[in-house]
Design a protein around this motif. Structure first.
Motif, PDB file in Angstrom:
ATOM      1  N   PRO A  14       0.709  -1.183   0.181  1.00 28.61           N
ATOM      2  CA  PRO A  14       0.068   0.083   0.215  1.00 28.61           C
ATOM      3  C   PRO A  14       0.615   1.354  -0.126  1.00 28.61           C
ATOM      4  N   ASP A  15       2.088   1.011   0.350  1.00 30.69           N
ATOM      5  CA  ASP A  15       2.945   2.452   0.448  1.00 30.69           C
ATOM      6  C   ASP A  15       3.726   2.575  -0.942  1.00 30.69           C
ATOM      7  N   ALA A  16       3.570   1.659  -1.722  1.00 33.93           N
ATOM      8  CA  ALA A  16       4.188   1.795  -3.181  1.00 33.93           C
ATOM      9  C   ALA A  16       3.389   3.199  -3.901  1.00 33.93           C
ATOM     10  N   GLU A  17       4.351   3.852  -4.510  1.00 34.22           N
ATOM     11  CA  GLU A  17       3.931   4.879  -5.557  1.00 34.22           C
ATOM     12  C   GLU A  17       4.322   4.968  -6.723  1.00 34.22           C
ATOM     13  N   LEU A  18       3.481   5.076  -7.761  1.00 30.99           N
ATOM     14  CA  LEU A  18       4.169   4.922  -8.992  1.00 30.99           C
ATOM     15  C   LEU A  18       3.703   6.325  -9.731  1.00 30.99           C
ATOM     16  N   GLY A  19       4.517   6.814 -10.538  1.00 33.25           N
ATOM     17  CA  GLY A  19       4.295   7.990 -11.470  1.00 33.25           C
ATOM     18  C   GLY A  19       4.467   7.625 -12.863  1.00 33.25           C
ATOM     19  N   VAL A  20       3.722   8.619 -13.781  1.00 33.12           N
ATOM     20  CA  VAL A  20       3.906   8.518 -15.312  1.00 33.12           C
ATOM     21  C   VAL A  20       4.346   9.734 -15.775  1.00 33.12           C
ATOM     22  N   MET A  21       5.065   9.500 -16.996  1.00 32.38           N
ATOM     23  CA  MET A  21       5.828  10.739 -17.515  1.00 32.38           C
ATOM     24  C   MET A  21       5.838  10.514 -19.098  1.00 32.38           C
ATOM     25  N   PRO A  22       5.708  11.621 -19.868  1.00 29.43           N
ATOM     26  CA  PRO A  22       5.886  11.526 -21.416  1.00 29.43           C
ATOM     27  C   PRO A  22       7.263  10.886 -21.754  1.00 29.43           C
ATOM     28  N   VAL A  23       7.295  10.368 -22.926  1.00 26.09           N
ATOM     29  CA  VAL A  23       8.482   9.985 -23.364  1.00 26.09           C
ATOM     30  C   VAL A  23       9.588  11.253 -23.559  1.00 26.09           C
ATOM     31  N   PRO A  24      10.800  10.658 -23.284  1.00 24.15           N
ATOM     32  CA  PRO A  24      11.879  12.115 -23.120  1.00 24.15           C
ATOM     33  C   PRO A  24      12.184  12.421 -24.673  1.00 24.15           C
ATOM     34  N   ALA A  25      12.392  13.822 -24.804  1.00 21.16           N
ATOM     35  CA  ALA A  25      13.022  13.945 -26.210  1.00 21.16           C
ATOM     36  C   ALA A  25      14.227  13.612 -26.524  1.00 21.16           C
ATOM     37  N   ILE A  26      14.871  13.174 -27.611  1.00 20.80           N
ATOM     38  CA  ILE A  26      15.709  12.686 -28.151  1.00 20.80           C
ATOM     39  C   ILE A  26      16.872  13.847 -28.678  1.00 20.80           C
ATOM     40  N   HIS A  27      16.242  14.779 -29.575  1.00 19.03           N
ATOM     41  CA  HIS A  27      17.223  15.336 -30.100  1.00 19.03           C
ATOM     42  C   HIS A  27      17.205  16.737 -29.357  1.00 19.03           C
ATOM     43  N   GLU A  28      18.217  17.464 -29.459  1.00 20.57           N
ATOM     44  CA  GLU A  28      18.326  18.792 -28.797  1.00 20.57           C
ATOM     45  C   GLU A  28      17.408  19.843 -29.286  1.00 20.57           C
TER      46      GLU A  28
END
Length: 424
Positions: free
Chosen positions: A285-299
């Protein structure tokens, strides 16, 4: 009356009784025509999603005792089974288009544009479910916003901010490996299923090849002129992760369901896609998950959500039960049921007539300015590329292919499937 005639009449009477006792006619009706049975096929695989779907079906059957639903969840066999059914033109009454509402299943689907729920279709999904003529191909149970799932407990422990670029992502993986003394797997794959590697390649292909204006190969991918050398970056990075022990040692044999326990124990930092949280929270019950967008690859690039169509139901255009199938869809489209299925599958609703209280909503709100891009393979690759894309990852990590070999395999399969499509 002769004995021969008597025997004949008895035979006729018995046959009549047997016919009368037949449980179903050729249309799926019972012997009195009082009820029908609808065949339903869904791609849901995890237990939480399956439970949500089965509960909704049971609720529908209770409200409509004259309609029964024969639900099928073939998991990894879904595509192969549906291909056989398409070839025989004998589709289920209701089936999941799982990202291919128009391109793969379009000719088999009933037009749903006249149904009441269409006015509540989320505008973000209109280009997926509607064509230029106005045809509506399927009903959206929910919609996808995929990126990466991360273990918030782990990132917080090591002071890591969710990375926005691929370079930052690699740095985060190395930090987790070093700071945990190898006790935490930085990026975990359940690679006994080739789809785990397909997910990696598919999601990162968007920032690599599509969204950056100076690295936009969309036209070349669509017209068949794409040079697959530009793709080699992804297998190079996946192999680098393996060589640096940034992915699990058993990545080729691990099974997807194992991630729940490992996340609950804090043994995994990142996963591709969006992981249902219910099973993890039940274990810890103490586990915490998050979601994030796909990181950018090119500068100078931007992060992306990868999404659109997730679970759906289309109606087979030749179903013998059009009214009953529509009745089921309208039942799903009732606001309380829209909400229940979205929350049961931990994904945003596909309709605007209800909102869902889902675990990841805080994260979706945090990244509300990030554009949702369609799945790369659904737009830019011919049908049939998912398997070679995933198995190429398995062959790469087993040593059967080099990164360049992965790109060559992709080029070969891409061209083969394009030619096959052109000859149809």
């Amino acid at each position: 009356m002769s004995k021969l005639l008597q025997a004949f009449l008895v035979t006729v009477m018995i046959a009549g009784v047997l016919i009368g006792c037949s449980s179903n006619d050729e249309n799926g009706n019972d012997n009195n025509g009082d009820s029908v049975t609808l065949s339903l096929y869904s791609t849901v695989t995890n237990e939480a999603d399956k439970t949500a779907m089965e509960d909704m079906i049971a609720k529908f059957e209770e409200a409509n005792p004259d309609i029964k639903i024969d639900a099928n969840f073939p998991a990894g066999e879904y595509e192969s089974q549906l291909r056989v059914k398409m070839a025989a033109n004998d589709m289920p009454d209701l089936f999941d288009t799982h990202g291919w509402a128009q391109n793969r299943y379009g000719e088999y689907t009933m037009d749903l544009k006249d149904m009441d729920w269409v006015e509540n279709l989320d505008p973000a999904l209109e280009q997926i479910f509607k064509d230029e003529s106005g045809k509506v191909y399927a009903y959206p149970i929910n919609q996808a916003k995929d990126g990466l799932t991360y273990n918030k407990n782990v990132l917080d422990e090591y002071g890591i901010t969710p990375p926005e670029t691929f370079d930052e992502f690699m740095e985060a993986l190395e930090t987790i490996k070093a700071e945990s003394n190898g006790e935490v797997t930085p990026l975990w794959f359940g690679g006994s299923d080739y789809g785990a590697f397909g997910q990696f390649f598919d999601q990162f292909a968007t920032p690599l090849l599509i969204t950056h204006p100076e690295h936009d190969y969309s036209e070349a991918l669509l017209d068949g002129t794409f040079d697959w050398e530009a793709y080699t970056f992804l297998p190079e990075k996946l192999l680098e992760m393996q060589e640096k022990d940034l992915i699990n040692e058993d990545a080729l044999t691990a099974q997807g369901h194992q991630s729940d326990s490992l996340l609950a124990q804090g043994k995994i930092a990142f996963l591709m896609g969006t992981t249902p949280v219910n099973a993890v929270k039940e274990l810890n019950p103490d586990a915490e998950l998050g979601v994030m967008p796909v990181p950018a690859i090119h500068e100078g690039g931007k992060q992306s959500w990868i999404g659109g169509e997730r679970h759906t139901f289309a109606i087979w255009k030749d179903t013998k039960h059009p009214e009953e199938t529509k009745k089921f869809i309208e039942f799903l489209a009732q606001p309380e049921n829209v909400q229940a299925l979205a929350e049961g599958t931990s994904l945003p609703t596909g309709l605007t007539n209800a909102s869902a209280d889902i675990y990841y909503q805080t994260y979706y709100d945090e990244y509300s300015d990030v554009v949702v891009e369609p799945y790369f393979d659904r737009v830019f690759l011919p049908s049939g590329m998912w398997e070679p894309m995933g198995t190429a990852g398995q062959e790469l990590l087993s040593g059967a292919l080099t990164p360049e070999g992965v790109s060559e395999k992709m080029a070969t399969e891409y061209n083969r499937l394009l030619e096959q499509k052109g000859s149809e």
